[in-house]
Design an enzyme around this catalytic site. Sequence first.
Site, PDB file in Angstrom:
ATOM      1  CG  HIS A  79      -0.252   0.207   2.636  1.00  0.00           C
ATOM      2  ND1 HIS A  79       0.143   1.560   2.992  1.00  0.00           N
ATOM      3  CD2 HIS A  79       0.338  -0.831   3.518  1.00  0.00           C
ATOM      4  CE1 HIS A  79       0.635   1.377   4.100  1.00  0.00           C
ATOM      5  NE2 HIS A  79       0.752   0.458   4.288  1.00  0.00           N
ATOM      6  CB  CYS A  80       1.151   4.393  -1.696  1.00  0.00           C
ATOM      7  SG  CYS A  80      -0.475   4.578  -2.672  1.00  0.00           S
ATOM      8  CB  ALA A  81       0.007   8.042   1.170  1.00  0.00           C
ATOM      9  NE  ARG A  97      -2.493   5.640  -5.137  1.00  0.00           N
ATOM     10  CZ  ARG A  97      -1.713   5.808  -5.982  1.00  0.00           C
ATOM     11  NH1 ARG A  97      -1.519   5.140  -7.223  1.00  0.00           N
ATOM     12  NH2 ARG A  97      -0.585   6.678  -5.546  1.00  0.00           N
TER      13      ARG A  97
END
Length: 494
Positions: free
Chosen positions: A25-27, A29
């Site tokens: 995951h990113c910030a 998504r």
Amino acid sequence: MDYKKIADELLKDIGGKENVQAATHCATRLRLVLNDEDKVDRAKLETRDEVKGTFSTGGQYQIILGAGTVNEVYKEFIKAAGIDAMSKEQVKTAGSKKLNPLQQAVKTLSDIFVPIIPAIVACGLMMGLNNVFTAPDLFVTGKSLIEAYPAISGLAAMINTFSNAAYVFLPILIGFSATQKFGGNPYLGAVLGMLMVHPDLLNAYSYPAAIADGTVPYWNIFGFEIAKVGYQGTVLPILFSAFILAKIESFLHKRIHSSLDNLITPLVSLFITGFLTFVLIGPLTRTAGDAMTSGLVWLYDTTGPVGGFIIGLFYAPLVITGMHHSFIAVETQLLADIAKTGGTFIFPIAAMSNVSQGAAALAMFFILKDEKTKGLASASAISAYLGITEPAMFGINLKYRYPFYAAIIGSAISSAYITLFKVKAVALGAAGIPGIIAITQGKLFHYVIGMLIATVITFSLTYAFSTKEWSKAVEKGGKAAGTPKAFRLFNKAE
């Protein structure tokens, strides 16, 4: 929020744990590599309150959950899927295996340039700031700011010097990033870049004049003459040389004893690559790079608005494939030789495309009835006007199809307009409203008019298309009788 329940529901919607290959995951998504994206129940997935949107790119299926929420959902998701936590790089690698050779090449180019974009943008925006200081009639009638206020001329000159740094020493930046991407020592890549812009070499910008004058300097090695010419502002030569450097280094690491590895490997790798760069790689790729740039410039200069129309029409579809990242190399070269080119014409066209995507999403805000989707449409429209189109394009416009068609038509027409008036940019940055600072002197008016044309045409067409029976059916998730064949091609998911 019940994060475990959310994770279980998401897992079910994407085809179960057997369909999940990797996850990170990113910030905002959840980024997944799936075995078969056709198994995803997109309609069910996007009805969930926690899901702000979904899209697929670069071999990854991404689910927008929002900051904070995604972290907690991810923890439960990997437990439910029975997989280990992975880094973004590991998931990128897994996703890239699903790409075809062309997509992999474009992704590689993107991975090399994305880390150095902040340096290019910073210097580019300083070019824009210098433009503000030196543009006549911008603030004072008949004069530039430095003519009206000579006390700031020194500051303007300093900013101008700072703004050139990333472009003068561009091979060093690319050498570091590319060698790292190809699996070599990035510091050796940086040194290779330094070799290519060494002050003992003839400056690349003086090369054409030196050829005409017959004053090109050479190294004479056993009767073989090698041109002592630098590669300032070039892109392809350092990309190919960095690849060769990384492969030679990797080859030697496997064959030289550890006691001598740190001594011999860097020496031999750098010497062989440097020699090949000036003898073979550099001359060939300089020619290829010039040809690629010249081809786009020819289309722009020779066909005029028609060329602008064509580039504007296809820019957004190229964004979908990720191939628009290949333009970075061309734009960088155009900016590096700004005295000759006058700037980049691709950036303003990209801005027209972004604004058109934003206008389509804005129109959908008024057309749609669902409050959740309306919220996504308004937020993504603002984002697109500021230069980030993925939320608008993937979350709204491609989902309903007809806003995307309206956007590419609006982009094409507005791009033809700005091409007619030769609107160019002296810097890279956010391609949209913030791009105003980067536009060349005297062309700002036409840039703004272009954005207005993109907005009005796209907004109007989106509304017009929304009244057709086929578009209403698409919005409801079905097919409509009489849908044009070109549009039916996009309806395979229904």
